[in-house]
Design a protein around this motif. Structure first.
Motif, PDB file in Angstrom:
ATOM      1  N   CYS A 139       0.542   2.236   1.130  1.00 51.01           N
ATOM      2  CA  CYS A 139      -0.120   2.933   0.623  1.00 51.01           C
ATOM      3  C   CYS A 139       0.393   4.312   0.903  1.00 51.01           C
ATOM      4  CB  CYS A 139      -1.378   2.960   1.521  1.00 51.01           C
ATOM      5  SG  CYS A 139      -2.496   1.449   1.339  1.00 51.01           S
ATOM      6  N   ARG A 140       1.329   4.638   1.866  1.00 53.80           N
ATOM      7  CA  ARG A 140       1.911   5.981   1.973  1.00 53.80           C
ATOM      8  C   ARG A 140       2.958   6.314   0.846  1.00 53.80           C
ATOM      9  NH1 ARG A 140       1.299   8.623   6.889  1.00 53.80           N
ATOM     10  NH2 ARG A 140       2.598  10.353   5.637  1.00 53.80           N
ATOM     11  N   GLU A 141       3.596   5.027   0.505  1.00 49.45           N
ATOM     12  CA  GLU A 141       4.646   5.054  -0.291  1.00 49.45           C
ATOM     13  C   GLU A 141       4.202   5.320  -1.721  1.00 49.45           C
ATOM     14  OE1 GLU A 141       7.170   1.649   0.034  1.00 49.45           O
ATOM     15  OE2 GLU A 141       7.622   2.059   1.946  1.00 49.45           O
ATOM     16  N   ALA A 144       2.834   8.907  -1.979  1.00 49.71           N
ATOM     17  CA  ALA A 144       3.882   9.954  -1.939  1.00 49.71           C
ATOM     18  C   ALA A 144       4.604   9.674  -3.375  1.00 49.71           C
ATOM     19  CB  ALA A 144       4.888   9.682  -0.836  1.00 49.71           C
ATOM     20  N   GLY A 145       4.762   8.662  -4.302  1.00 43.81           N
ATOM     21  CA  GLY A 145       5.380   8.457  -5.364  1.00 43.81           C
ATOM     22  C   GLY A 145       6.467   7.813  -5.173  1.00 43.81           C
ATOM     23  N   ASP A 146       6.802   7.423  -4.037  1.00 40.07           N
ATOM     24  CA  ASP A 146       8.023   6.658  -3.773  1.00 40.07           C
ATOM     25  C   ASP A 146       8.100   5.253  -4.102  1.00 40.07           C
ATOM     26  OD1 ASP A 146       8.851   8.748  -2.745  1.00 40.07           O
ATOM     27  OD2 ASP A 146       8.112   8.284  -0.540  1.00 40.07           O
ATOM     28  N   ALA A 147       6.677   4.674  -4.847  1.00 43.25           N
ATOM     29  CA  ALA A 147       6.696   3.469  -5.195  1.00 43.25           C
ATOM     30  C   ALA A 147       5.791   3.362  -6.313  1.00 43.25           C
ATOM     31  CB  ALA A 147       5.938   2.436  -4.262  1.00 43.25           C
ATOM     32  N   ALA A 161     -11.905  -7.099   0.475  1.00 45.17           N
ATOM     33  CA  ALA A 161     -11.592  -6.297   1.910  1.00 45.17           C
ATOM     34  C   ALA A 161     -10.387  -5.148   1.302  1.00 45.17           C
ATOM     35  CB  ALA A 161     -11.125  -7.159   3.005  1.00 45.17           C
ATOM     36  N   ALA A 162     -10.553  -4.106   2.282  1.00 46.30           N
ATOM     37  CA  ALA A 162      -9.710  -2.929   1.496  1.00 46.30           C
ATOM     38  C   ALA A 162      -9.372  -2.228   2.913  1.00 46.30           C
ATOM     39  CB  ALA A 162     -10.323  -2.125   0.587  1.00 46.30           C
ATOM     40  N   LEU A 163      -8.074  -1.294   2.683  1.00 54.03           N
ATOM     41  CA  LEU A 163      -7.519  -0.439   3.498  1.00 54.03           C
ATOM     42  C   LEU A 163      -7.101   0.677   2.590  1.00 54.03           C
ATOM     43  CD1 LEU A 163      -6.207   0.526   6.527  1.00 54.03           C
ATOM     44  CD2 LEU A 163      -4.050  -0.572   5.544  1.00 54.03           C
ATOM     45  N   ALA A 164      -7.729   1.923   3.044  1.00 52.27           N
ATOM     46  CA  ALA A 164      -7.229   3.045   2.387  1.00 52.27           C
ATOM     47  C   ALA A 164      -6.586   4.229   3.203  1.00 52.27           C
ATOM     48  CB  ALA A 164      -8.849   3.697   1.627  1.00 52.27           C
ATOM     49  N   VAL A 165      -5.864   4.992   2.536  1.00 52.69           N
ATOM     50  CA  VAL A 165      -5.076   5.779   3.347  1.00 52.69           C
ATOM     51  C   VAL A 165      -5.099   7.226   2.197  1.00 52.69           C
ATOM     52  CG1 VAL A 165      -2.732   6.649   4.343  1.00 52.69           C
ATOM     53  CG2 VAL A 165      -3.514   4.327   4.344  1.00 52.69           C
ATOM     54  N   ASP A 166      -5.259   8.215   2.999  1.00 52.56           N
ATOM     55  CA  ASP A 166      -5.163   9.787   2.331  1.00 52.56           C
ATOM     56  C   ASP A 166      -3.942  10.589   2.574  1.00 52.56           C
ATOM     57  OD1 ASP A 166      -5.311  10.826   4.921  1.00 52.56           O
ATOM     58  OD2 ASP A 166      -7.292  11.810   4.521  1.00 52.56           O
ATOM     59  N   GLY A 167      -3.719  11.650   1.909  1.00 48.57           N
ATOM     60  CA  GLY A 167      -2.528  12.372   1.976  1.00 48.57           C
ATOM     61  C   GLY A 167      -2.304  12.731   3.534  1.00 48.57           C
TER      62      GLY A 167
END
Length: 386
Positions: A63-65, A68-71, A36-42
């Motif tokens: 996902c946002r982090e 964005a390269g914050d993680a 099961a998955a959750l996906a987030v785009d830019g």
């Protein structure tokens, strides 16, 4: 991840980077299963779900982090429940899930883009991703199809060989879930957990007997995601007009049709067989073949007296006690059903319970788990088709 492949394939086709969080492992009464998955785009658009709501907000932010390269571009996060801090982010059901969060740039990860394309077009394929193990390997992926060489790499030739074998085995069974192996490709050494996700065509529901109960069952089978075939030897009854919800309607002797489908390789361990003919001329030779095939479920309609007589005929045909024990007859769960629609619900409920390892008992007041591990594959897997 493959459960939301339709949308993610469109993102890949647009060259759109995204982050996807996938349930890699579960414990206790987890709300959703591995894969099961959750996906987030830019742009912050989200599709899918990993928990049915319990931790969606926290996973969305991860996902946002990652995007964005914050993680880190790939990370593994565990979510559970603590009585000491009931207001913390976690699963209210008391379960536990491991979530693999990964940034995907379609051009840089062709094996993952290929897996999403295969799932979107309902082509058989499986993708294995390293969900736990050495940090240098986390998120590496290998795509296998039924034919051809694997695509991508898990980071080591021996690991690739073992991972491809495990993925093909899961693909053959149409299963998704974690597989534990060693980082050296063996069963020892540093442990590595592969999350293997299979993309396979819809399972088949074969309904024999062109009666009103079959029409209702075809509707329910389609709703549950089966490819439904209605088969009957009587052309006046077996028509597409009478069964608009079926994917196909076949005019043939049931046992002959089932045998031909088995020989053609179109019967697998996910197939369910529902015999609604309750006529010995049709159902005895049909059940004789069905009970010898590696299918998930075989059920037959009829009274208890009919069932006893049917068993006698099947014994005379040479079926062993182990074969007869697989027969669900009278078909369905005891729901007090009378109408075709109620009967179809009863049959579908038994199929879901049989395939999911459920008891069919009410959950109210019961000590049984709400969520079950699927039962092992049919003991007749690999039996030659008849």
């Amino acid at each position: 991840m493959l459960d939301i492949a339709d949308e993610l394939h469109r993102w890949c086709a647009d060259g759109r980077p995204f982050a996807v969080a996938t349930v890699a492992a579960t414990g206790g009464s987890a709300p959703r299963q591995p894969g099961a998955a959750l996906a987030v785009d830019g742009e912050g658009t989200a599709v899918g779900s990993v928990s049915g709501g319990c931790v969606e907000g926290a996973v969305y932010e991860l996902c946002r982090e990652v995007l964005a390269g914050d993680a880190p571009g790939t990370l593994l996060e565990r979510f559970g429940y603590s009585d000491d801090d009931a207001f913390a982010v976690g699963l209210s059901c008391g379960g536990e899930i491991d979530v693999l969060v990964q940034r995907i740039d379609p051009a840089a990860r062709p094996e993952l883009a290929g897996a999403l394309a295969a799932a979107a077009f309902r082509e058989p394929a499986a993708v294995a991703r390293i969900a736990a193990g050495p940090a240098r390997l986390l998120g590496r992926a290998l795509l296998v199809r039924r034919q051809g060489r694997p695509e991508g790499s898990l980071g080591d030739p021996l690991l690739d060989r073992t991972g491809a074998g495990e993925a093909r085995a899961m693909l053959a069974a149409g299963r998704t879930g974690p597989v534990r192996i060693g980082a050296d490709g063996g069963r020892c050494g540093v442990p590595v957990t592969l999350l293997v996700e299979s993309s396979v065509p819809p399972p088949r529901m074969l309904v024999f007997g062109a009666i009103d109960f079959a029409a209702a069952l075809a509707r329910v089978g389609t709703f549950l995601g089966y490819r439904v075939t209605v088969c009957d030897a009587r052309p006046v009854f077996a028509t597409g007009r009478r069964f608009p919800e079926a994917d196909e309607v076949v005019v043939d002797w049931p046992h002959r049709y089932l045998g031909a489908e088995a020989r053609a390789g179109r019967i697998d361990p996910r197939t369910v067989v529902c015999v609604l003919t309750h006529d010995p001329r049709f159902d005895v030779p049909l059940l004789e073949r069905a009970l010898r095939l590696p299918v998930a479920y075989v059920g037959a309609m009829g009274s208890r007296r009919t069932h006893v007589q049917r068993l006698d005929r099947l014994r005379e045909a040479g079926l062993a006690a182990s074969d007869l024990a697989r027969l669900r007859s009278p078909i369905g769960l005891d729901l007090g059903a009378r109408t075709p629609e109620e009967t179809a619900l009863s049959i579908a409920a038994e199929i879901v319970a049989a395939r999911g390892g459920g008891t069919g008992l009410p959950l109210t007041g019961a000590a049984t788990p709400i969520h079950h591990d699927p039962p092992p594959a049919s003991p007749r897997a690999g039996v030659p088709a008849v």
